[in-house]
Design a protein around this motif. Structure first.
Motif, PDB file in Angstrom:
ATOM      1  N   PRO A   6       1.042  -1.415  -0.281  1.00 30.20           N
ATOM      2  CA  PRO A   6      -0.018  -0.189   0.179  1.00 30.20           C
ATOM      3  C   PRO A   6       0.226   1.216  -0.392  1.00 30.20           C
ATOM      4  CG  PRO A   6      -0.207  -1.030   2.000  1.00 30.20           C
ATOM      5  CD  PRO A   6       0.473  -2.080   1.621  1.00 30.20           C
ATOM      6  N   PRO A   7       0.626   2.627  -0.517  1.00 31.30           N
ATOM      7  CA  PRO A   7       1.069   3.753  -0.528  1.00 31.30           C
ATOM      8  C   PRO A   7       1.687   4.303   0.653  1.00 31.30           C
ATOM      9  CG  PRO A   7      -1.341   3.876  -1.463  1.00 31.30           C
ATOM     10  CD  PRO A   7      -0.946   2.672  -1.043  1.00 31.30           C
ATOM     11  N   PRO A   8       2.373   4.138   1.251  1.00 29.45           N
ATOM     12  CA  PRO A   8       2.559   4.610   2.233  1.00 29.45           C
ATOM     13  C   PRO A   8       1.830   5.831   2.409  1.00 29.45           C
ATOM     14  CG  PRO A   8       4.360   5.677   0.958  1.00 29.45           C
ATOM     15  CD  PRO A   8       3.600   4.963   0.169  1.00 29.45           C
ATOM     16  N   SER A   9       1.162   5.887   4.421  1.00 33.07           N
ATOM     17  CA  SER A   9       0.652   7.307   4.425  1.00 33.07           C
ATOM     18  C   SER A   9       1.452   8.187   4.387  1.00 33.07           C
ATOM     19  CB  SER A   9       0.284   6.603   6.306  1.00 33.07           C
ATOM     20  OG  SER A   9      -0.488   5.660   5.698  1.00 33.07           O
ATOM     21  N   PRO A  10       1.049  10.342   4.367  1.00 28.22           N
ATOM     22  CA  PRO A  10       1.408  10.786   4.492  1.00 28.22           C
ATOM     23  C   PRO A  10       1.189  11.380   6.055  1.00 28.22           C
ATOM     24  CG  PRO A  10      -1.029  10.515   4.383  1.00 28.22           C
ATOM     25  CD  PRO A  10      -0.453   9.354   4.054  1.00 28.22           C
ATOM     26  N   PRO A  11       2.913  11.703   5.769  1.00 20.68           N
ATOM     27  CA  PRO A  11       2.927  12.611   7.461  1.00 20.68           C
ATOM     28  C   PRO A  11       2.427  12.861   8.201  1.00 20.68           C
ATOM     29  CG  PRO A  11       4.357  13.795   5.577  1.00 20.68           C
ATOM     30  CD  PRO A  11       3.758  12.858   5.271  1.00 20.68           C
ATOM     31  N   PRO A  12       2.608  12.746   8.988  1.00 17.94           N
ATOM     32  CA  PRO A  12       1.006  13.811  10.138  1.00 17.94           C
ATOM     33  C   PRO A  12       1.279  15.011   9.461  1.00 17.94           C
ATOM     34  CG  PRO A  12       2.918  12.457  11.397  1.00 17.94           C
ATOM     35  CD  PRO A  12       3.631  11.919   9.501  1.00 17.94           C
ATOM     36  N   ARG A  13       0.566  16.351   9.774  1.00 12.10           N
ATOM     37  CA  ARG A  13       0.645  17.437   9.912  1.00 12.10           C
ATOM     38  C   ARG A  13       1.034  17.549  10.979  1.00 12.10           C
ATOM     39  NH1 ARG A  13      -4.829  21.291   9.356  1.00 12.10           N
ATOM     40  NH2 ARG A  13      -4.940  19.789  11.552  1.00 12.10           N
ATOM     41  N   PRO A  14       2.388  18.755  10.997  1.00 10.43           N
ATOM     42  CA  PRO A  14       2.947  19.500  12.643  1.00 10.43           C
ATOM     43  C   PRO A  14       1.544  20.156  13.112  1.00 10.43           C
ATOM     44  CG  PRO A  14       4.332  20.513  10.655  1.00 10.43           C
ATOM     45  CD  PRO A  14       2.433  19.340   9.907  1.00 10.43           C
ATOM     46  N   ALA A  15       2.083  20.024  14.002  1.00 13.80           N
ATOM     47  CA  ALA A  15       0.962  20.961  15.402  1.00 13.80           C
ATOM     48  C   ALA A  15       1.244  22.012  15.354  1.00 13.80           C
ATOM     49  CB  ALA A  15       1.164  20.171  16.126  1.00 13.80           C
ATOM     50  N   ARG A  16       0.674  23.114  14.998  1.00 11.19           N
ATOM     51  CA  ARG A  16       0.653  24.287  14.718  1.00 11.19           C
ATOM     52  C   ARG A  16       1.195  24.824  16.279  1.00 11.19           C
ATOM     53  NH1 ARG A  16      -2.976  29.313  12.681  1.00 11.19           N
ATOM     54  NH2 ARG A  16      -1.662  31.087  12.529  1.00 11.19           N
ATOM     55  N   ARG A  17       2.003  25.421  16.060  1.00 14.24           N
ATOM     56  CA  ARG A  17       3.023  25.947  17.687  1.00 14.24           C
ATOM     57  C   ARG A  17       2.253  27.059  17.903  1.00 14.24           C
ATOM     58  NH1 ARG A  17       9.227  27.343  17.647  1.00 14.24           N
ATOM     59  NH2 ARG A  17       7.914  28.905  16.494  1.00 14.24           N
ATOM     60  N   VAL A  18       1.847  27.645  19.173  1.00 11.88           N
ATOM     61  CA  VAL A  18       1.233  28.587  20.117  1.00 11.88           C
ATOM     62  C   VAL A  18       1.720  28.909  21.185  1.00 11.88           C
ATOM     63  CG1 VAL A  18      -1.191  29.358  20.842  1.00 11.88           C
ATOM     64  CG2 VAL A  18      -1.143  27.686  19.513  1.00 11.88           C
ATOM     65  N   LEU A  19       2.274  30.562  20.703  1.00 12.59           N
ATOM     66  CA  LEU A  19       3.828  30.515  22.061  1.00 12.59           C
ATOM     67  C   LEU A  19       2.698  32.087  22.579  1.00 12.59           C
ATOM     68  CD1 LEU A  19       6.114  30.965  19.102  1.00 12.59           C
ATOM     69  CD2 LEU A  19       6.328  29.181  20.996  1.00 12.59           C
ATOM     70  N   PHE A  20       2.476  31.729  24.358  1.00 10.45           N
ATOM     71  CA  PHE A  20       2.202  32.795  25.018  1.00 10.45           C
ATOM     72  C   PHE A  20       3.216  32.713  26.069  1.00 10.45           C
ATOM     73  CE2 PHE A  20      -1.296  29.496  25.082  1.00 10.45           C
ATOM     74  CZ  PHE A  20      -2.531  30.408  24.855  1.00 10.45           C
ATOM     75  N   ALA A  21       3.362  34.253  25.162  1.00  9.05           N
ATOM     76  CA  ALA A  21       4.168  35.745  25.632  1.00  9.05           C
ATOM     77  C   ALA A  21       3.843  36.425  26.760  1.00  9.05           C
ATOM     78  CB  ALA A  21       4.936  36.118  24.423  1.00  9.05           C
ATOM     79  N   LEU A  22       4.616  35.784  27.977  1.00  6.35           N
ATOM     80  CA  LEU A  22       5.019  36.167  29.719  1.00  6.35           C
ATOM     81  C   LEU A  22       4.751  37.894  29.154  1.00  6.35           C
ATOM     82  CD1 LEU A  22       4.235  33.265  31.265  1.00  6.35           C
ATOM     83  CD2 LEU A  22       2.399  34.368  29.803  1.00  6.35           C
ATOM     84  N   ALA A  23       4.430  38.668  30.019  1.00  5.10           N
ATOM     85  CA  ALA A  23       5.108  40.086  30.916  1.00  5.10           C
ATOM     86  C   ALA A  23       5.068  39.744  32.093  1.00  5.10           C
ATOM     87  CB  ALA A  23       4.245  40.891  29.942  1.00  5.10           C
ATOM     88  N   PRO A  24       5.586  40.325  32.716  1.00  5.01           N
ATOM     89  CA  PRO A  24       5.882  40.368  34.415  1.00  5.01           C
ATOM     90  C   PRO A  24       4.501  40.635  34.992  1.00  5.01           C
ATOM     91  CG  PRO A  24       7.799  41.296  33.781  1.00  5.01           C
ATOM     92  CD  PRO A  24       6.915  41.603  32.386  1.00  5.01           C
ATOM     93  N   GLY A  25       3.715  40.657  35.771  1.00  6.64           N
ATOM     94  CA  GLY A  25       2.824  40.702  36.413  1.00  6.64           C
ATOM     95  C   GLY A  25       1.199  39.839  35.737  1.00  6.64           C
ATOM     96  N   VAL A  26       1.902  38.795  34.767  1.00  9.54           N
ATOM     97  CA  VAL A  26       0.601  37.951  33.867  1.00  9.54           C
ATOM     98  C   VAL A  26       0.025  38.704  34.711  1.00  9.54           C
ATOM     99  CG1 VAL A  26       2.030  36.535  33.894  1.00  9.54           C
ATOM    100  CG2 VAL A  26       0.711  36.852  32.321  1.00  9.54           C
ATOM    101  N   GLU A  27      -1.973  38.050  33.831  1.00 14.98           N
ATOM    102  CA  GLU A  27      -3.049  37.843  34.439  1.00 14.98           C
ATOM    103  C   GLU A  27      -3.081  36.990  34.313  1.00 14.98           C
ATOM    104  OE1 GLU A  27      -4.653  40.100  36.951  1.00 14.98           O
ATOM    105  OE2 GLU A  27      -3.867  41.947  35.927  1.00 14.98           O
TER     106      GLU A  27
END
Length: 328
Positions: A6-27
């Protein structure tokens, strides 16, 4: 003769990166609410690579909680990445210059940059609100406009998007924004599933008055009716009979009819029509789809049926909405 496997399965889609950028005193809630939404998405087959980043390895929150083990600001941010800046006490916090320059670089490299509540002030300091529509907590909108006169600050909005930059109002609006982004990434079923898991109401647009069929009728506790609603949202084009939907709900046709109306206040047929119309409204925003293709994707026999149903619901024939500024 050699046999091919059988044809090889396509590689899994990479997970989208979500970056929480934290400032001092973050709520805490500005961070925790949206982060929880992206975390829950993995349970519905749409994982994200979520990380908390900061110029320093530790940050003390506004509530006194010490956050440790934070990742450094990555240098490889670019298209496909999503950066979210939670709010912080703007009166007492100085955002580190390293964070501001990183936000500018991230936006310049094509990352989507978002802010929750007063996180918009960090975007303003980074120059990312100049010439853009934006919002923040209702108590701070006037201050935001004064501090950043080149911004176009809007009040009474849950969230605002303009040219790849998204800003949101208070704590719950950060969750609204996250759910809207989940719907954009994975469709309405993903967003409504996460919203239901978090026991929050789904508002799909930044305007407070905007409603959503995907959760308007799901504030009940009947699991069988929920399964039918999920099926109809996931398959608006399906011609499933009441008997087939009964099997989805593990109910007889008669019981499903009664239970659905008791739980939602409308019939199965009426709910299906609302889902199809909502899906049609979404698809009509895609200029690459013909109206014929939209009708077929929504389960209508032809364009005439779509127009007839749409006209009955809206008092006018379907038409494509005007283009809106900004890309996510």
């Amino acid at each position: 003769m050699s046999r091919r496997g059988p044809p090889p399965s396509p590689p899994p889609r990479p997970a989208r990166r979500v970056l929480f950028a934290l400032a001092p005193g973050v709520e805490v809630m500005d961070l925790a609410g949206p982060m929880q939404a992206f975390h829950e998405a993995a349970g519905f087959g749409h994982p994200y690579a979520v990380a908390s980043v900061s110029p320093t390895p530790t940050v003390r929150t506004a509530q006194g909680l010490e956050l440790a083990g934070l990742a450094p600001l990555p240098k490889d941010v670019g298209p496909g990445d999503r950066v979210i800046v939670p709010g912080y006490p703007v009166a007492t916090t100085r955002v580190p210059p390293a964070l501001l320059s990183w936000l500018r670089a991230a936006a310049g490299a094509g990352a989507q940059v978002c802010a929750v509540c007063t996180g918009a002030f960090a975007l303003g300091e980074a120059g990312l609100l100049d010439g853009r529509r934006c919002t923040t907590h209702w108590r701070r909108t006037q201050e935001l406009q004064v501090r950043f006169p080149r911004a176009r600050v809007l009040g009474e909005r849950l969230f605002v998007e303009d040219a790849g930059v998204i800003t949101s109002a208070g704590i719950s609006a950060g969750v609204d924004m996250a759910l809207a982004l989940l719907e954009r990434d994975g469709g309405p079923l993903l967003a409504s599933s996460v919203a239901r898991e978090m026991v929050v109401y789904l508002r799909r647009d930044g305007a407070q008055s905007q409603d959503s069929v995907y959760l308007d009728f799901q504030t009940h506790l009947n699991p069988g009716v929920h399964r039918v609603q999920q099926y109809l949202v996931a398959h608006p084009e399906a011609k499933a009979t009441l008997a087939e939907l009964g099997r989805v709900a593990s109910m007889s046709e008669r019981n499903l009819t009664r239970a659905f109306r008791r739980a939602t206040g409308i019939s199965v047929h009426a709910y299906r029509e609302r889902v199809r119309l909502e899906r049609a409204k979404d698809l009509l925003r895609n200029p690459e789809l013909t109206v014929e293709a939209v009708a077929e994707a929504c389960g209508y026999a032809d364009v005439r049926q779509l127009r007839r149903v749409w006209n009955a619901a809206h008092g006018a024939p379907p038409r494509r909405p005007a283009a809106r500024g900004g890309k996510g």
